[in-house]
Design a protein around this motif. Structure first.
Motif, mmCIF file in Angstrom:
data_model
loop_
_atom_site.group_PDB
_atom_site.id
_atom_site.type_symbol
_atom_site.label_atom_id
_atom_site.label_comp_id
_atom_site.label_asym_id
_atom_site.label_seq_id
_atom_site.Cartn_x
_atom_site.Cartn_y
_atom_site.Cartn_z
ATOM 1 N N ARG A 155 0.833 -1.199 0.000
ATOM 2 C CA ARG A 155 0.000 0.000 0.000
ATOM 3 C C ARG A 155 0.872 1.255 0.000
ATOM 4 O O ARG A 155 0.568 2.235 -0.659
ATOM 5 C CB ARG A 155 -0.924 -0.007 1.219
ATOM 6 C CG ARG A 155 -1.893 -1.152 1.238
ATOM 7 C CD ARG A 155 -3.019 -0.879 2.213
ATOM 8 N NE ARG A 155 -2.563 -0.747 3.584
ATOM 9 C CZ ARG A 155 -2.282 -1.763 4.381
ATOM 10 N NH1 ARG A 155 -2.404 -3.001 3.938
ATOM 11 N NH2 ARG A 155 -1.903 -1.562 5.616
ATOM 12 N N VAL A 156 1.983 1.193 0.742
ATOM 13 C CA VAL A 156 2.909 2.332 0.756
ATOM 14 C C VAL A 156 3.440 2.576 -0.643
ATOM 15 O O VAL A 156 3.465 3.702 -1.142
ATOM 16 C CB VAL A 156 4.082 2.076 1.728
ATOM 17 C CG1 VAL A 156 5.140 3.154 1.593
ATOM 18 C CG2 VAL A 156 3.570 2.017 3.155
ATOM 19 N N GLY A 185 0.754 3.990 -2.829
ATOM 20 C CA GLY A 185 0.504 5.383 -2.445
ATOM 21 C C GLY A 185 1.587 6.312 -2.950
ATOM 22 O O GLY A 185 1.322 7.369 -3.511
ATOM 23 N N LEU A 186 2.820 5.875 -2.775
ATOM 24 C CA LEU A 186 3.928 6.709 -3.213
ATOM 25 C C LEU A 186 3.982 6.803 -4.727
ATOM 26 O O LEU A 186 4.342 7.844 -5.270
ATOM 27 C CB LEU A 186 5.241 6.140 -2.656
ATOM 28 C CG LEU A 186 5.462 6.400 -1.171
ATOM 29 C CD1 LEU A 186 6.714 5.695 -0.693
ATOM 30 C CD2 LEU A 186 5.581 7.887 -0.890
ATOM 31 N N SER A 190 10.947 7.247 -5.751
ATOM 32 C CA SER A 190 10.067 6.139 -5.442
ATOM 33 C C SER A 190 10.815 5.129 -4.598
ATOM 34 O O SER A 190 12.031 5.025 -4.675
ATOM 35 C CB SER A 190 9.579 5.484 -6.729
ATOM 36 O OG SER A 190 10.680 5.059 -7.483
ATOM 37 N N PRO A 191 10.125 4.391 -3.771
ATOM 38 C CA PRO A 191 10.802 3.494 -2.847
ATOM 39 C C PRO A 191 11.356 2.267 -3.540
ATOM 40 O O PRO A 191 10.621 1.373 -3.917
ATOM 41 C CB PRO A 191 9.696 3.104 -1.866
ATOM 42 C CG PRO A 191 8.456 3.283 -2.633
ATOM 43 C CD PRO A 191 8.697 4.342 -3.641
ATOM 44 N N SER A 234 1.432 6.817 -6.717
ATOM 45 C CA SER A 234 0.441 7.799 -7.147
ATOM 46 C C SER A 234 0.923 9.208 -6.812
ATOM 47 O O SER A 234 0.736 10.139 -7.581
ATOM 48 C CB SER A 234 -0.909 7.521 -6.487
ATOM 49 O OG SER A 234 -0.797 7.726 -5.096
ATOM 50 N N LEU A 235 1.575 9.333 -5.678
ATOM 51 C CA LEU A 235 2.102 10.637 -5.277
ATOM 52 C C LEU A 235 3.126 11.125 -6.280
ATOM 53 O O LEU A 235 3.066 12.240 -6.769
ATOM 54 C CB LEU A 235 2.736 10.516 -3.896
ATOM 55 C CG LEU A 235 3.510 11.733 -3.387
ATOM 56 C CD1 LEU A 235 2.543 12.845 -3.057
ATOM 57 C CD2 LEU A 235 4.318 11.367 -2.174
#
Lengths: 350, 123
Positions: free
Chosen positions: A310-311, A314-315, A336-337, A317-318
């Motif tokens: 989910r992280v 979310g990121l 991005s992670p 999309s951010l």
């Protein structure tokens, strides 16, 4: 000549032959007791130190091997009784002398040479020592056990005072805790000790065991190890000094560097794990000297996708809303992670 | 009415669903009433983030971004700091050792008014 062997794997220290045989928790390894496993039972590149000891001893000609262990929390007395019983059993089975080895210490002692030293010296008891003290290896003549148990303990104490010492100068790791465990893994990966990864060297200093599944888009930089039936998914980056032990799974886009992922551990997508040992949802970060249980975060564990997915979403999309290279609210530069893009932009992909 | 002061908010590390909803609602209101809000989440009360806390933080980060605001985290515990590193959120928002350091990092902080808000009890 029949050589019986007792390998001590217990969680408590033990006095034998007048010397203290330290093992994992006896020397302050709280993590061992927390995980209910001494470090000797943790996998090191496919096999535990205990497995490797047994193989080494069999190779050295030890025919009778008994493993004395105690449950965590068991008393020293219970532990002593266990290995003393094993000692008597071996003697009754025909062993002329008994080698007692603590699996809590990894050392590369030449057992054949030690036995020769013992025979030449004529002592009832011989111990192996290095510059820092005893290495938890003792050789005891079966004659010490020709009376009852109480007598045996007294006689052993008496013999210990005139025991001979075999000085060892080779590689040794006392496995006193997670830090020593990682040192052993790194030393093995970099070829600084004789411990060999249990797998095939598929690229220079990259070993994969049978059944390991590595995505074509994953990047592995050696020295690194991927264990049996372990899974390394797409976009993952495995940096030098990393060991993914058997049946562990590293999900998409996660970066693992200089860490050990213990068996059956699942790392969620988009994580960055460094200088750590991860077992299930427990993470020991050696750089920060932290030992934390992360089950509540859902980022890692033993099954299924989790919060980290989910992280990541979310990121994504951010970052998508900001486009490439933008900053988030004038905070630190965004990226991005552990994403494929990040890895690619940093030159990790060919 | 628009505010230009820094806003210090106590962040709930393990919010219940209801707490998270209230927090987000109030946070959204605060963002919409501010011009380029400069926000510091005070994490000192958070021992360790749980999944709901991570989700809430992530949602706040996205909201901040969409309002062209600025968010910084302060006084995170070692465990929370580790989770931020693990999830790489520390690459998206700046993390400071103390609230003071976070506030100082904003431009013109010396003349800035700081308003502490507790959004979870706003309901």
């Amino acid at each position: 000549m029949e050589l019986g062997t007792i390998i001590l794997t217990g969680a408590t220290g033990l006095k034998t032959a007048g010397r203290r045989l330290p093992d994992a928790s006896a020397t302050g390894n709280s993590n061992a007791s927390q995980n209910n496993h001494p470090v000797a039972l943790w996998d090191v590149l496919g096999k535990s130190v205990l497995q490797r000891k047994v193989e080494q001893l069999r190779h050295a000609g030890a025919q009778l091997i008994s493993i004395a262990s105690s449950q965590v929390g068991g008393s020293l007395e219970e532990y002593a009784e266990q290995w003393e019983k094993a000692f008597f059993d071996l003697v009754r089975s025909g062993a002329e002398r008994v080698l007692i080895v603590s699996a809590g210490i990894y050392s590369e002692v030449d057992i054949d040479d030690f036995v020769r030293f013992h025979l030449a010296g004529g002592s009832q008891v011989s111990n192996v020592l290095d510059d820092e003290g005893p290495l938890g290896i003792s050789l005891i003549e079966a004659k010490c056990a020709d009376r009852d148990l109480c007598s045996f303990r007294n006689r052993l104490a008496a013999f210990s005072s005139c025991s001979s010492s075999y000085e060892f100068k080779g590689y040794c790791n006392r496995l006193t805790g997670p830090s020593d465990y990682r040192t052993l893994v790194r030393d093995a990966l970099w070829g600084r000790c004789q411990l060999k990864p249990d797998g095939r060297e598929v690229y220079p200093r990259v070993w994969c065991a049978d059944g390991a599944r590595v995505s074509a888009s994953a990047q592995i930089f050696g020295p690194a190890y991927v264990g049996s039936r372990a899974r390394v998914r797409a976009g993952t980056l495995i940096a030098p000094g990393t060991a993914i032990e058997q049946r562990a799974e590293v999900d998409c886009g996660t970066v693992v560097e200089n860490s050990s992922i213990l068996p059956r551990t699942y790392l969620g997508p988009g994580l960055h794990v460094s200088q750590s040992i991860v077992s299930g949802s427990r993470l020991v970060h050696l750089g920060r000297n932290l030992d934390v249980e992360l089950a509540a975060t859902g980022l890692l564990g033993r099954t299924g996708p989790s919060t980290s997915l989910r992280v990541l979403e979310g990121l994504s999309s951010l970052l998508g809303s900001f486009g490439n290279g933008s900053s988030v609210g004038a905070s630190t530069s965004s990226r991005s992670p552990a994403s494929v893009d990040w890895a690619r932009s940093n030159g990790f992909f060919d | 009415m628009f505010q230009s002061s820094a806003i210090l908010i106590t962040f709930p590390g393990c919010p219940t669903p209801a707490e998270a909803r209230v927090f987000l609602r109030e946070f959204e209101t605060l963002l919409s009433q501010s011009y380029r809000a400069q926000i510091v989440f005070d994490m000192s009360g958070v021992v360790q983030l749980d999944a709901a806390g991570i989700d809430l933080l992530l949602t706040c980060i996205t909201r901040v971004a969409s309002h062209d605001a600025e968010l910084k985290l302060a006084a995170a515990s070692p465990e929370t700091d580790l989770i931020l590193e693990l999830t790489q959120l520390n690459g998206v928002v700046e993390v400071f050792e103390s609230v003071e350091a976070a506030l100082e990092s904003f431009d013109g902080h010396l003349t800035m008014e700081v308003a502490r808000r507790d959004l979870t009890s706003a309901a």
